[in-house]
Write a protein that holds these residues in place. Structure first.
Motif, PDB file in Angstrom:
ATOM      1  N   LYS A   1       0.822  -1.196   0.000  1.00  0.00           N
ATOM      2  CA  LYS A   1       0.000   0.000   0.000  1.00  0.00           C
ATOM      3  C   LYS A   1       0.863   1.255   0.000  1.00  0.00           C
ATOM      4  O   LYS A   1       0.544   2.254  -0.646  1.00  0.00           O
ATOM      5  CB  LYS A   1      -0.920  -0.018   1.219  1.00  0.00           C
ATOM      6  CG  LYS A   1      -1.877   1.164   1.290  1.00  0.00           C
ATOM      7  CD  LYS A   1      -2.779   1.033   2.497  1.00  0.00           C
ATOM      8  CE  LYS A   1      -3.723   2.229   2.587  1.00  0.00           C
ATOM      9  NZ  LYS A   1      -4.607   2.134   3.769  1.00  0.00           N
ATOM     10  N   MET A   2       1.968   1.185   0.731  1.00  0.00           N
ATOM     11  CA  MET A   2       2.843   2.353   0.799  1.00  0.00           C
ATOM     12  C   MET A   2       3.476   2.640  -0.556  1.00  0.00           C
ATOM     13  O   MET A   2       3.570   3.780  -0.998  1.00  0.00           O
ATOM     14  CB  MET A   2       3.931   2.125   1.850  1.00  0.00           C
ATOM     15  CG  MET A   2       4.917   3.277   1.968  1.00  0.00           C
ATOM     16  SD  MET A   2       4.124   4.811   2.439  1.00  0.00           S
ATOM     17  CE  MET A   2       3.577   4.370   4.081  1.00  0.00           C
TER      18      MET A   2
ATOM     19  N   GLY B   1       0.111   2.888  -3.053  1.00  0.00           N
ATOM     20  CA  GLY B   1      -0.789   3.928  -2.578  1.00  0.00           C
ATOM     21  C   GLY B   1      -2.227   3.667  -2.969  1.00  0.00           C
ATOM     22  O   GLY B   1      -2.541   2.895  -3.877  1.00  0.00           O
TER      23      GLY B   1
ATOM     24  N   GLU C   1      -0.701   9.820  -5.932  1.00  0.00           N
ATOM     25  CA  GLU C   1      -0.187  10.313  -4.664  1.00  0.00           C
ATOM     26  C   GLU C   1       1.328  10.146  -4.605  1.00  0.00           C
ATOM     27  O   GLU C   1       1.887   9.166  -5.088  1.00  0.00           O
ATOM     28  CB  GLU C   1      -0.843   9.528  -3.521  1.00  0.00           C
ATOM     29  CG  GLU C   1      -0.553  10.078  -2.143  1.00  0.00           C
ATOM     30  CD  GLU C   1      -1.349   9.329  -1.095  1.00  0.00           C
ATOM     31  OE1 GLU C   1      -1.498   9.865   0.011  1.00  0.00           O
ATOM     32  OE2 GLU C   1      -1.804   8.215  -1.390  1.00  0.00           O
TER      33      GLU C   1
ATOM     34  N   TYR D   1       5.198  10.195  -2.518  1.00  0.00           N
ATOM     35  CA  TYR D   1       5.795   9.636  -1.310  1.00  0.00           C
ATOM     36  C   TYR D   1       6.847  10.608  -0.811  1.00  0.00           C
ATOM     37  O   TYR D   1       7.560  11.226  -1.589  1.00  0.00           O
ATOM     38  CB  TYR D   1       6.414   8.267  -1.635  1.00  0.00           C
ATOM     39  CG  TYR D   1       5.466   7.372  -2.380  1.00  0.00           C
ATOM     40  CD1 TYR D   1       4.431   6.735  -1.718  1.00  0.00           C
ATOM     41  CD2 TYR D   1       5.582   7.212  -3.760  1.00  0.00           C
ATOM     42  CE1 TYR D   1       3.545   5.943  -2.410  1.00  0.00           C
ATOM     43  CE2 TYR D   1       4.691   6.424  -4.457  1.00  0.00           C
ATOM     44  CZ  TYR D   1       3.665   5.781  -3.780  1.00  0.00           C
ATOM     45  OH  TYR D   1       2.771   5.008  -4.460  1.00  0.00           O
ATOM     46  N   ARG D   2       6.914  10.730   0.498  1.00  0.00           N
ATOM     47  CA  ARG D   2       7.855  11.651   1.105  1.00  0.00           C
ATOM     48  C   ARG D   2       8.764  10.900   2.063  1.00  0.00           C
ATOM     49  O   ARG D   2       8.350   9.905   2.665  1.00  0.00           O
ATOM     50  CB  ARG D   2       7.122  12.761   1.872  1.00  0.00           C
ATOM     51  CG  ARG D   2       6.165  13.579   1.013  1.00  0.00           C
ATOM     52  CD  ARG D   2       5.316  14.488   1.897  1.00  0.00           C
ATOM     53  NE  ARG D   2       4.271  15.147   1.126  1.00  0.00           N
ATOM     54  CZ  ARG D   2       4.349  16.372   0.647  1.00  0.00           C
ATOM     55  NH1 ARG D   2       5.453  17.084   0.861  1.00  0.00           N
ATOM     56  NH2 ARG D   2       3.360  16.905  -0.038  1.00  0.00           N
TER      57      ARG D   2
ATOM     58  N   THR E   1       2.889   5.064   9.466  1.00  0.00           N
ATOM     59  CA  THR E   1       3.517   4.153   8.513  1.00  0.00           C
ATOM     60  C   THR E   1       4.314   3.097   9.261  1.00  0.00           C
ATOM     61  O   THR E   1       4.798   3.339  10.365  1.00  0.00           O
ATOM     62  CB  THR E   1       4.456   4.922   7.559  1.00  0.00           C
ATOM     63  OG1 THR E   1       5.129   3.986   6.700  1.00  0.00           O
ATOM     64  CG2 THR E   1       5.506   5.695   8.340  1.00  0.00           C
TER      65      THR E   1
ATOM     66  N   THR F   1       3.063   8.863   3.072  1.00  0.00           N
ATOM     67  CA  THR F   1       2.281   9.388   1.944  1.00  0.00           C
ATOM     68  C   THR F   1       1.595  10.694   2.310  1.00  0.00           C
ATOM     69  O   THR F   1       1.042  11.357   1.445  1.00  0.00           O
ATOM     70  CB  THR F   1       1.217   8.367   1.509  1.00  0.00           C
ATOM     71  OG1 THR F   1       0.423   8.001   2.641  1.00  0.00           O
ATOM     72  CG2 THR F   1       1.874   7.123   0.928  1.00  0.00           C
ATOM     73  N   THR F   2       1.613  11.035   3.591  1.00  0.00           N
ATOM     74  CA  THR F   2       1.050  12.314   4.028  1.00  0.00           C
ATOM     75  C   THR F   2       2.045  13.005   4.959  1.00  0.00           C
ATOM     76  O   THR F   2       2.817  12.339   5.654  1.00  0.00           O
ATOM     77  CB  THR F   2      -0.284  12.124   4.772  1.00  0.00           C
ATOM     78  OG1 THR F   2      -0.075  11.255   5.883  1.00  0.00           O
ATOM     79  CG2 THR F   2      -1.333  11.531   3.858  1.00  0.00           C
TER      80      THR F   2
ATOM     81  N   PRO G   1       7.233  15.694  -2.249  1.00  0.00           N
ATOM     82  CA  PRO G   1       6.623  14.447  -2.729  1.00  0.00           C
ATOM     83  C   PRO G   1       7.303  13.976  -4.008  1.00  0.00           C
ATOM     84  O   PRO G   1       7.580  14.775  -4.905  1.00  0.00           O
ATOM     85  CB  PRO G   1       5.164  14.840  -2.980  1.00  0.00           C
ATOM     86  CG  PRO G   1       5.196  16.310  -3.205  1.00  0.00           C
ATOM     87  CD  PRO G   1       6.304  16.848  -2.357  1.00  0.00           C
TER      88      PRO G   1
END
Length: 447
Positions: free
Chosen positions: A263-264, A267, A272, A274-275, A293, A308-309, A328
């Protein structure tokens, strides 16, 4: 008192209370016996009215002639200790009672004439209430500790270790081999056999056995694994409640590792980004933060994670962590985001505050180089703080004279005069956008 056990109070806690004045006449080596309640009885044979676990109180009214039989009956009924009140019947505890209690291992305490039985009953009640409060606190702290363990890297062994650390337990997670263990070196074959039997049975089930002096329980976990816990004492309801929490977290960790990583990386939203989050602990301690996470690489006082956030950097700072959050990126650009976050973390540590992409390019510059640049550019104004503040407000107001004057609380002509002095002292043309930009960064980095 051992937390997490059925609410009882050790006899020693009552003996230590100076206001009760209890004197131990027998069983001084058994003062750890758990007392559930205090009960008064002057019957020759109180056994039919006992439940076990009592501190039985008597003044010797109608005391039986068969003292050995009396004590033997109390022991068989599960009485934990006997309290004998001197006066009004006896001036001292009968020697025959002391001898009988010594022979049969029943603790015996003498109550002075100044200590009413009600005082002992109240002391037991107060101690039991304190024990229940401590048990509830232990349950809450245990759940929090297990939850924190489940959020750390390698959650399975971390959870097993955290569970063992909660009490005088050893723990092991078994499948065909030992997945994780804590508090024990070798797993007894009896335990292995019990785990194998539990894995072979479907439906809700559990197992228990004894290995030497250890009480052992086993519960299945998802993916054909079994959690085994050993304790020096029988497990209480509270103990089993904590183990149930560990079982649920182990099952989630066991199932979710692959799912959370997938999922990571993919996503919920294909667009979306990723950071990378880098963090440093400001002060040593046990404070942990939830970044939402499972992809966390923690190493002492430093950590990094993929999210992701954007996490709540203010809450993290309150918890003792300085965070830096990258821009991101896509999955393939995560290494470059990690390098960006590393540079931003240096800036965060130097500034003493979190740094995110909202800080723009200033968060990417080497902190030492930024400080040198600011010191050099603003050196002519080092002794004129009112000029530095005027320049800061004027640039923030995009050169608007009236707004700057309102912010500073001075006349607009004073602003014009000060900005003219700044331009002369710095030797720059403030109408030049590039010069304004350089001064703005210098002012920010000078903080």
């Amino acid at each position: 008192m051992t937390l997490g056990r059925t609410s009882t109070v050790p006899l020693a806690d009552l003996v230590r209370r100076p206001e009760l004045g209890l004197v131990v006449l027998a069983g001084a080596d058994r003062l750890d016996r758990p007392i559930r309640w205090a009960h008064v009885s002057e019957l020759r044979d109180p056994v039919p009215y006992l439940l076990g676990g009592e501190l039985l109180l008597t003044a010797g009214v109608n005391f039986p002639e068969d003292v050995d039989g009396y004590v033997r009956g109390l022991v068989a009924a599960g009485v934990q200790a006997l309290g004998f009140g001197v006066t009004p019947v006896y001036d001292e505890v009968p020697a025959s009672l002391v001898d009988a209690c010594v022979r049969q291992g029943l603790p015996l305490v003498a109550l002075p004439a100044t200590t009413p039985f009600l005082a002992v009953s109240q002391a037991v009640g107060v101690a039991l209430a304190a024990a229940e409060h401590a048990e509830l606190r232990w349950l809450s702290e245990a759940q929090a500790a297990l939850t924190r363990a489940a959020l750390r890297p390698n959650p399975l062994p971390t959870l097993v270790t955290a569970l063992a650390d909660l009490s005088d337990w050893w723990c092991a997670l078994l499948d065909d081999a030992v997945v994780a263990k804590a508090g024990i070196e070798e797993i007894d074959p009896v335990v292995v056999h019990m785990a194998r039997r539990l894995r072979a049975v479907s439906g809700r089930r559990s197992g228990s056995t004894e290995v030497g002096s250890w009480h052992v329980v086993g519960y299945p976990v998802a993916a054909a694994r079994v959690l085994v816990v050993g304790a020096a004492r029988p497990f209480s309801v509270a103990d089993r409640a904590v183990i149930a929490v560990a079982l649920a977290l182990l099952a989630l960790a066991d199932r979710s590792d692959g799912r959370s990583v997938t999922k990571m990386l993919l996503g919920d939203d294909p667009h979306e980004g990723y950071r990378v989050v880098r963090g440093q602990r400001k002060a040593r301690g046990d404070a942990e933060i939830d970044l939402g996470t499972g992809l966390v690489d923690a190493d002492g006082d430093r950590m990094r994670a993929i999210v992701t956030t954007v996490p709540d950097v203010v809450a993290a700072q309150t918890a003792g962590w300085l965070l830096a959050v990258s821009s991101p990126v896509g999955v393939g650009d995560l290494p470059s985001a990690d390098r960006e976050a590393a540079r931003m973390l240096e800036r965060a540590v130097a500034a003493g505050r979190p740094v995110t992409v909202d800080d723009g390019v200033s968060g990417l510059v080497d902190p030492e180089a930024a400080a040198r640049f600011a010191a050099t550019v603003l050196a002519p104004l080092a002794t004129r703080p009112e000029l530095v503040e005027t320049l800061r407000i004027w640039l923030a107001c995009n050169g608007n004279w009236d707004r700057t004057a309102a912010e500073l609380g001075v006349h607009r002509n004073s602003v014009r005069h000060r900005i003219g002095v700044v331009a002369r002292e710095l030797g720059v043309d403030l109408a030049d956008t590039q010069r304004r930009m350089e001064l703005w960064f210098a002012l920010r980095w000078s903080d």
